[in-house]
Design a protein around this motif. Sequence first.
Motif, mmCIF file in Angstrom:
data_model
loop_
_atom_site.group_PDB
_atom_site.id
_atom_site.type_symbol
_atom_site.label_atom_id
_atom_site.label_comp_id
_atom_site.label_asym_id
_atom_site.label_seq_id
_atom_site.Cartn_x
_atom_site.Cartn_y
_atom_site.Cartn_z
ATOM 1 N N UNK A 688 4.530 -27.197 19.238
ATOM 2 C CA UNK A 688 4.331 -28.297 20.731
ATOM 3 C C UNK A 688 4.626 -29.281 20.164
ATOM 4 N N UNK A 689 5.489 -30.076 20.949
ATOM 5 C CA UNK A 689 6.108 -31.235 20.685
ATOM 6 C C UNK A 689 5.806 -32.386 21.624
ATOM 7 N N UNK A 690 4.655 -32.025 22.569
ATOM 8 C CA UNK A 690 4.001 -32.924 23.441
ATOM 9 C C UNK A 690 3.676 -34.276 23.123
ATOM 10 N N UNK A 691 3.087 -34.395 21.824
ATOM 11 C CA UNK A 691 2.718 -35.644 21.283
ATOM 12 C C UNK A 691 3.563 -36.634 20.747
ATOM 13 N N UNK A 692 4.769 -36.053 20.520
ATOM 14 C CA UNK A 692 5.859 -36.607 19.625
ATOM 15 C C UNK A 692 6.430 -37.905 20.333
ATOM 16 N N UNK A 693 6.555 -38.956 19.603
ATOM 17 C CA UNK A 693 7.172 -40.237 20.325
ATOM 18 C C UNK A 693 8.401 -40.745 19.739
ATOM 19 N N UNK A 694 8.791 -40.275 18.745
ATOM 20 C CA UNK A 694 10.103 -40.568 18.158
ATOM 21 C C UNK A 694 11.045 -39.682 18.764
ATOM 22 N N UNK A 695 12.113 -40.329 19.514
ATOM 23 C CA UNK A 695 13.167 -39.582 20.027
ATOM 24 C C UNK A 695 14.209 -39.040 19.164
ATOM 25 N N UNK A 696 14.194 -39.537 17.916
ATOM 26 C CA UNK A 696 15.259 -39.031 16.937
ATOM 27 C C UNK A 696 14.874 -38.159 16.125
ATOM 28 N N UNK A 697 13.507 -37.660 16.394
ATOM 29 C CA UNK A 697 13.083 -36.689 15.436
ATOM 30 C C UNK A 697 13.824 -34.941 15.867
ATOM 31 N N UNK A 698 14.214 -34.370 14.931
ATOM 32 C CA UNK A 698 14.874 -33.139 15.188
ATOM 33 C C UNK A 698 14.345 -32.315 16.102
ATOM 34 N N UNK A 728 16.940 -24.090 8.501
ATOM 35 C CA UNK A 728 17.689 -25.464 9.097
ATOM 36 C C UNK A 728 16.576 -26.486 9.680
ATOM 37 N N UNK A 729 15.587 -26.023 10.369
ATOM 38 C CA UNK A 729 14.536 -26.861 10.810
ATOM 39 C C UNK A 729 13.711 -27.769 9.714
ATOM 40 N N UNK A 730 13.392 -26.726 8.704
ATOM 41 C CA UNK A 730 12.463 -27.359 7.728
ATOM 42 C C UNK A 730 13.401 -28.528 6.884
ATOM 43 N N UNK A 731 14.611 -28.200 6.534
ATOM 44 C CA UNK A 731 15.632 -29.143 5.907
ATOM 45 C C UNK A 731 15.674 -30.270 6.814
ATOM 46 N N UNK A 732 16.036 -30.152 8.070
ATOM 47 C CA UNK A 732 16.289 -31.227 9.079
ATOM 48 C C UNK A 732 15.104 -32.379 8.937
ATOM 49 N N UNK A 733 13.885 -31.622 9.084
ATOM 50 C CA UNK A 733 12.543 -32.304 9.166
ATOM 51 C C UNK A 733 12.094 -33.118 7.901
ATOM 52 N N UNK A 734 12.461 -32.365 6.797
ATOM 53 C CA UNK A 734 12.356 -33.105 5.467
ATOM 54 C C UNK A 734 13.301 -34.227 5.194
ATOM 55 N N UNK A 735 14.657 -33.854 5.552
ATOM 56 C CA UNK A 735 15.629 -34.835 5.356
ATOM 57 C C UNK A 735 15.308 -36.262 6.342
ATOM 58 N N UNK A 736 14.869 -36.158 7.364
ATOM 59 C CA UNK A 736 14.516 -37.067 8.476
ATOM 60 C C UNK A 736 13.387 -37.850 7.646
ATOM 61 N N UNK A 737 12.382 -37.342 7.239
ATOM 62 C CA UNK A 737 11.276 -37.901 6.658
ATOM 63 C C UNK A 737 11.663 -38.612 5.419
#
Length: 912
Positions: A688-698, A728-737
């Motif tokens: 659930x991405x309800x709490x996310x504030x960063x619009x650039x998050x994958x 791909x999602x795991x890689x996008x998130x870790x690359x983002x971090x």
Amino acid sequence: MEHLFTPGQRWVSETEPELGMGILVFHDKRTVKIDFPGGGCTRQYSLSAAPIRRMTFVPGDRISTADGRDIVVERVEEARGLMTYGADDLKVPEQDLSPFTSVSLPRDRLLAGLSGPPKPFGLRRDVRFGRAACDASGARGFLGGKVDLIPHQFYIADQVSRRYFPRVLLSDETGLGKTIEAGLVLHKMLVLGQISRVLIIVPDALVHQWFIEFYRKFNLKFRLFDKAFCRAVETETPGMNPFSSDQQGICSQAFIRNHPLHREQILDAGWDMVVMDEAHHLTDDPGFHGFMQELGGRTRGLMLLTATPEQMGADTHFAQLRLLDPDRYFDRDAYAEEAKTYETTAKTVTQRLARGKPVDELLDTFGPGRVIFRNRRVSIKGFPGRNASLIPLDSTPEQIHRANQESGLATENGNRDKETVPDLRHDPRVACLAGLAKNLRPEKLLVICSTREKAEALDKALQAHISVDTARFDESMTLLQRDRHAAWFAREDGARLLICSEIGSEGRNFQFVHHLFLFDLPLNPELLEQRIGRVDRIGQKNEITVHVPYIRGSVQEILARWYGRGLPLLEKNINGLHAIFTRFESRLSGLIKEAARNQTIDETALTDLLDQAAAYTQATQDKLDRGKHILVELNSFKPGPAKKLIQTIASTDSDPGLEHLMETLLDHYGVDMDRISEKPGEKIISLSMDRIADEQFPALPPGGDIVTFERATAIARDDVGFLTWDHPFVNRVTDFFLGRDEGISTTAVFKQAPGPGLILETLFVLEAPDTETIPGAHPFANIRPLFIRVDHTGAPVPDSALPADFNHRLKPDHPAWFMDMEQVKSDLLPELLDKSQAMAETSARQMRADAAAELSQTGDREIRRLCDLQKVNPAITEQEIQAARTAHDMLAKKIAQARIRMDAVRLIRMEG
């Protein structure tokens, strides 16, 4: 403030370090204005409380200029409050520095008092070490597929993906997973960056099967190259080659045959890998064969797939081999002479195996063994028995007539009379299905018929006979709807019947079902093979029953008896399927049309056809079983290496590290992971991405908010994503971090320590530059992390010297607590950082030496093996050997050039 303010000076914001280095543009007695070009903004501060810090550098620091040059400072000059940095003959005024110089370097951010909280440092360390462990294990690229860990499939994929010139014929028998093998090869090579542009060419009926299979099982989304897409691209961008617009695509063989312009565009687009399914049809069309020869000559990688490589005869098989290696297989007669030796070699191998002697050297002399991979059901365990249940049904002349018209086989043009299809209320096959569903309760049935209209009509008609939960699967539904219906059918408490149109035989596997009900039968045996293959696959746990109801006296009876005895595909897999059908197709079609006209079956002619076909089928099986097959099979599957690879993947699967890391990492950005399945042995998680504030998050992939970290659960549920290090999602998130520099400089305090002091933790990475395009580089050139921890004396601090909950008890500390302590700021911290750097350099030297030694051992051994093999096996080309030598030399140079870089630092105050 005490600082001398001068326009042009570089300053950073302590509260907004992400803005980079700013340039002082104005000041007076009360305010100071700083422009931040990296952040695209300007800030004005009150001099009495400006949260800013002057940025200067000393010899040895690395800086970047605004035009992209990196230099190491050798000397510093100051004039009127402005700094000029020199290196060799270059002088760089501080005004010309990149806005992100220094603030992106862990050491400088720490010393400038620009550190953040401690938790992201631990996350960064876990991400670095998690990735490195996966890379080093050899499982990288093989983790992400939602497929069972079947040894022969992974062995083939491992062998093919290791090659710089992966040009092979995948020819496992039906049900052994050729498509999965091709998917594993492509997935691994794409994940590792060995290839990027891939074209898959398949028969028209299989386009969507391949699309769905690769999307659902491997998270690979291929563009469907068809007439509509090409027209849209050419309209939007005139002159553009539509086949250059996407990196991976699928197109049908008919599309290529019918559009000469698109053939030229495909040839000009440039591909790293081309895959062709149903390769036994290669020579059906001389024009298409010529196109494939030209395309193969322009492509480094080529995979041909066929269940029976020799079923169309020796000439077609030689054409397949020549397409893969035209230099090796250039003369048909020479190949025929060479083939005569295979039976002798096969006998020798069989004798040595019987005496328990090794045969690897003999297998290495077998040329096609490097090109052809083929496993057969008799050699691979895990297949259930298969029984055919032919159910004759009495009916009226009108029902016989309607059944004949419905099939479309009885008419000259082959078109079905669709007016008769929707009304199945009185069809005896419906009553048969209803009775079977009652008798088999609570077991599930997969029902397949030829068209969407028939599936809809059957669903409606069945409800008049029995009340049963029924799911549907046809072309009228979206992919999401199909997923949901398939998932409902897969649930133990879900639908008991799934009624499919012909697409039910494409792209989906239902190993949990062991009753297949075929409402009608196709004339094409390959289509029937696909239908049966939905349930009769490796991994099926139960004996299968194929239920075939047929109306007596109709064309359905001819087909039922044909597949029951003449070409007995209902009960067993048949090699040489296409060749057998081609030999008898005209006689079979003639009998069908005659039966439709006369409303009766010529029993004598049918019996004669079945007798001859059965004898020919058996003779074909015997012929294909002789010769080189044992050599191919022994080369296609070696249990030892396969078992080792499977164990590596299974070990990575069972490691909870990734799940724990993703839970922490996602929570860091405001993504919740909630378990939504309470079923024992099944762990399904909702994101659930309800709490996310960063619009650039994958963003999550479509439908990807329901996931699991368990392979078995992912395989059982098409609607559940499978999160692995390959996803791909795991890689996008870790690359983002990692890309946002989070955790690169942090400060913390540890209370209730045995005594006061400091601990400095540093994370370094050893990087070999520009290795992505070097074949075989991945095991040696991946980023390797090093973690160093020292106390205030510079002595190493092992984990055993700290409490088990050390990391959890760390609290954020003020990032600039030491700025007024000159000895700590100017002497102690630089000294500890230098000692940590020196310790990392020592470890890096050993890592480079170990990598070079491993490369020398494995690389030299492989080159020597290829050279030795070339003497006895002409399939080993000079081009392949030279490619191996070039890659070895380039990689050795890159390993020697690998350098360490400080990736993150954490300063911890110990308070008693």
